[in-house]
Design an enzyme around this catalytic site. Structure first.
Site, mmCIF file in Angstrom:
data_model
loop_
_atom_site.group_PDB
_atom_site.id
_atom_site.type_symbol
_atom_site.label_atom_id
_atom_site.label_comp_id
_atom_site.label_asym_id
_atom_site.label_seq_id
_atom_site.Cartn_x
_atom_site.Cartn_y
_atom_site.Cartn_z
ATOM 1 N N HIS A 67 0.829 -1.198 0.000
ATOM 2 C CA HIS A 67 0.000 0.000 0.000
ATOM 3 C C HIS A 67 0.866 1.251 0.000
ATOM 4 O O HIS A 67 1.941 1.292 0.622
ATOM 5 C CB HIS A 67 -0.951 0.012 1.199
ATOM 6 C CG HIS A 67 -0.281 -0.010 2.545
ATOM 7 N ND1 HIS A 67 0.057 1.132 3.234
ATOM 8 C CD2 HIS A 67 0.104 -1.039 3.342
ATOM 9 C CE1 HIS A 67 0.611 0.805 4.393
ATOM 10 N NE2 HIS A 67 0.658 -0.510 4.484
ATOM 11 N N ASP A 69 -0.563 4.274 0.890
ATOM 12 C CA ASP A 69 -1.103 5.216 1.865
ATOM 13 C C ASP A 69 -0.421 5.068 3.219
ATOM 14 O O ASP A 69 0.111 4.004 3.566
ATOM 15 C CB ASP A 69 -2.617 5.063 1.995
ATOM 16 C CG ASP A 69 -3.042 3.676 2.470
ATOM 17 O OD1 ASP A 69 -2.386 2.689 2.075
ATOM 18 O OD2 ASP A 69 -4.024 3.569 3.227
ATOM 19 N N ASP A 100 6.391 1.723 7.217
ATOM 20 C CA ASP A 100 5.078 1.170 6.852
ATOM 21 C C ASP A 100 4.434 1.985 5.747
ATOM 22 O O ASP A 100 3.666 2.892 6.002
ATOM 23 C CB ASP A 100 4.193 1.165 8.101
ATOM 24 C CG ASP A 100 2.872 0.454 7.898
ATOM 25 O OD1 ASP A 100 2.722 -0.250 6.891
ATOM 26 O OD2 ASP A 100 1.983 0.622 8.743
ATOM 27 N N GLU A 134 -5.230 0.934 2.540
ATOM 28 C CA GLU A 134 -4.961 -0.128 3.509
ATOM 29 C C GLU A 134 -5.054 0.390 4.933
ATOM 30 O O GLU A 134 -5.556 -0.293 5.814
ATOM 31 C CB GLU A 134 -3.574 -0.732 3.271
ATOM 32 C CG GLU A 134 -3.352 -2.066 3.971
ATOM 33 C CD GLU A 134 -2.841 -1.941 5.404
ATOM 34 O OE1 GLU A 134 -2.868 -2.935 6.152
ATOM 35 O OE2 GLU A 134 -2.402 -0.827 5.785
ATOM 36 N N GLU A 135 -4.598 1.618 5.135
ATOM 37 C CA GLU A 135 -4.596 2.184 6.475
ATOM 38 C C GLU A 135 -5.965 2.741 6.865
ATOM 39 O O GLU A 135 -6.196 3.028 8.037
ATOM 40 C CB GLU A 135 -3.548 3.307 6.576
ATOM 41 C CG GLU A 135 -2.118 2.860 6.327
ATOM 42 C CD GLU A 135 -1.555 2.022 7.460
ATOM 43 O OE1 GLU A 135 -2.321 1.656 8.369
ATOM 44 O OE2 GLU A 135 -0.351 1.733 7.429
ATOM 45 N N GLU A 163 4.497 -5.886 4.276
ATOM 46 C CA GLU A 163 4.256 -5.253 5.568
ATOM 47 C C GLU A 163 5.483 -5.387 6.478
ATOM 48 O O GLU A 163 6.250 -6.343 6.373
ATOM 49 C CB GLU A 163 3.042 -5.889 6.256
ATOM 50 C CG GLU A 163 1.708 -5.581 5.602
ATOM 51 C CD GLU A 163 1.258 -4.144 5.825
ATOM 52 O OE1 GLU A 163 1.951 -3.391 6.547
ATOM 53 O OE2 GLU A 163 0.220 -3.764 5.256
ATOM 54 N N HIS A 349 3.585 3.969 12.608
ATOM 55 C CA HIS A 349 2.486 4.809 13.093
ATOM 56 C C HIS A 349 2.925 5.755 14.215
ATOM 57 O O HIS A 349 2.077 6.422 14.819
ATOM 58 C CB HIS A 349 1.295 3.968 13.561
ATOM 59 C CG HIS A 349 0.628 3.188 12.477
ATOM 60 N ND1 HIS A 349 -0.663 2.721 12.569
ATOM 61 C CD2 HIS A 349 1.065 2.772 11.257
ATOM 62 C CE1 HIS A 349 -0.988 2.063 11.468
ATOM 63 N NE2 HIS A 349 0.064 2.075 10.657
#
Length: 377
Positions: A67, A69, A100, A134-135, A163, A349
């Protein structure tokens, strides 16, 4: 020393692709894949950018998934350097998405470029499945691409999701499965009234409490060789008007079950209803299946990934199914072997998200080695 992986990672981090915005990441990646002979197919929809890129028509089909995003940066003044200005500091690359998973995307693209350049006539096909959803809600991203491929009978033989799976050192962990997620909103109904007249009310919190205690204590299954037992967690309870002298008319409860291949959605739902039905109260429940569990036992993909990681890092990885869900739960519907492998996840994150720069080239070499293990004689 110049590093094509580092250069591409920096270029991707510089694009502020806060979910579901792609911010031009897919165009950047797509242009490089097109130069390698990939056929590009955009499957955008619902404000989400999706790319299916494939090179070759024969089997086996090996797919990389990921992903573009990222989660929001949070308070900008908490960052040591701006989150969308890729910054090298103390041997690390800083920026939102560094771990990520924009470094994985860069490592994958460079690995594919090297593999195609060295083995242009390799057997089988290569593909990339990329999304900007995805997020976030994850309803118009990978699941949309999977549904399209399934409708036209296009199946994937092997898939690696980039991931960040490594726990403390690059290469220490491969995710060969993920638990499923089953959530519910439970509303237990009572009779509202004044707290001083208990004979005139039915307190829904009191009614629900014994059932909730039983649900929390229930042993749902024993797990299996790859998964721990199913877990039950209450995430939110809300009731009342805010006044201390009013018994509420209802209580809203949110809970979640994380389950493995040892249980099914239907079996878990049935057991929850059986416990609730023993209580002398009226209730309503709405279920949401966030994803089904998937498992890839030791086979060609796991063995190829393990060997490639050992060659690139000198580490023997462990297989794990812990953690949350991923888009692998969707891809497993059209692919029998799905694993996840990527960088260390310690800062994902978080403020000052980062990745050791020295991990970028070995990460790409591991992806390249896995391709060699599966597609070369």
């Amino acid at each position: 020393m110049a590093s094509p992986v580092l250069d591409l990672a920096r270029a991707l981090i510089a694009r502020p692709s806060v979910t579901p915005d792609d911010a031009g990441c897919l165009e950047l990646i797509g242009n490089r894949l097109k130069a390698l002979g990939f056929t590009l197919e955009r499957m955008d929809g619902g404000g989400v950018a999706n790319l299916w890129a494939r090179r070759g028509s024969g089997g086996p089909l090996l797919c990389f998934a990921g992903h573009t995003d990222v989660v929001p940066a949070g308070p900008l003044d908490a960052w040591t350097s701006p989150p969308f200005v890729p910054t090298e500091r103390d041997g690390r690359l800083y920026g939102r998405g560094a771990a990520d998973m924009k470094s994985s995307l860069a490592a994958i693209v460079v690995a594919v470029e090297r593999f195609v350049a060295a083995h242009p006539g390799a057997a089988g096909s290569l593909a990339l499945m990329l999304t900007s959803d995805e997020e976030g809600d994850a309803v118009a991203g990978t699941v949309r691409v999977v549904d399209t491929l399934r409708a036209r009978g296009e199946r994937i033989d092997y898939c690696v999701v980039g991931e960040p799976t490594s726990a403390s050192r690059l290469g220490d962990t491969i995710k060969n499965g993920r638990r499923g997620s089953l959530s519910a909103r439970l509303v237990v109904k009572g009779i509202q009234g004044h707290v001083a007249y208990p004979e005139k009310v039915r307190n829904p919190i009191h009614l629900a409490a014994p059932a909730l205690a039983r649900l929390a204590a229930e042993r749902w299954d024993e797990g299996n060789d790859y998964f721990p037992p199913t877990s039950f967690q209450i995430s939110n309870i809300h009731a009342g008007t805010g006044a201390t002298n009013v018994v509420p008319g209802s209580v809203d409860i949110l809970f979640n079950l994380r389950f493995s291949t040892a249980s099914t959605v239907e079996r878990l739902q049935s057991r929850v209803h059986a416990i609730l039905d023993e209580g002398e109260f009226e209730y309503e429940i709405a279920w949401t299946v966030g994803g089904l569990p998937f498992l890839t036992p030791a086979g060609p993909l796991v063995r190829a990934m393990e060997a490639a990681i050992r060659a690139a890092t000198g580490i023997a990885p462990e297989l794990s199914t812990t953690g949350g869900t991923s888009d692998g739960r969707f891809i497993s519907a059209i692919c029998p072997e799905v694993v996840e492998f990527g960088p260390v996840n310690a800062t994902i994150h978080k403020v000052d998200e980062c990745i050791p720069i020295c991990d970028l080239e070995p990460l790409s070499l591991a992806y390249e080695g896995m391709m060699k293990g599966l597609l070369l004689p």
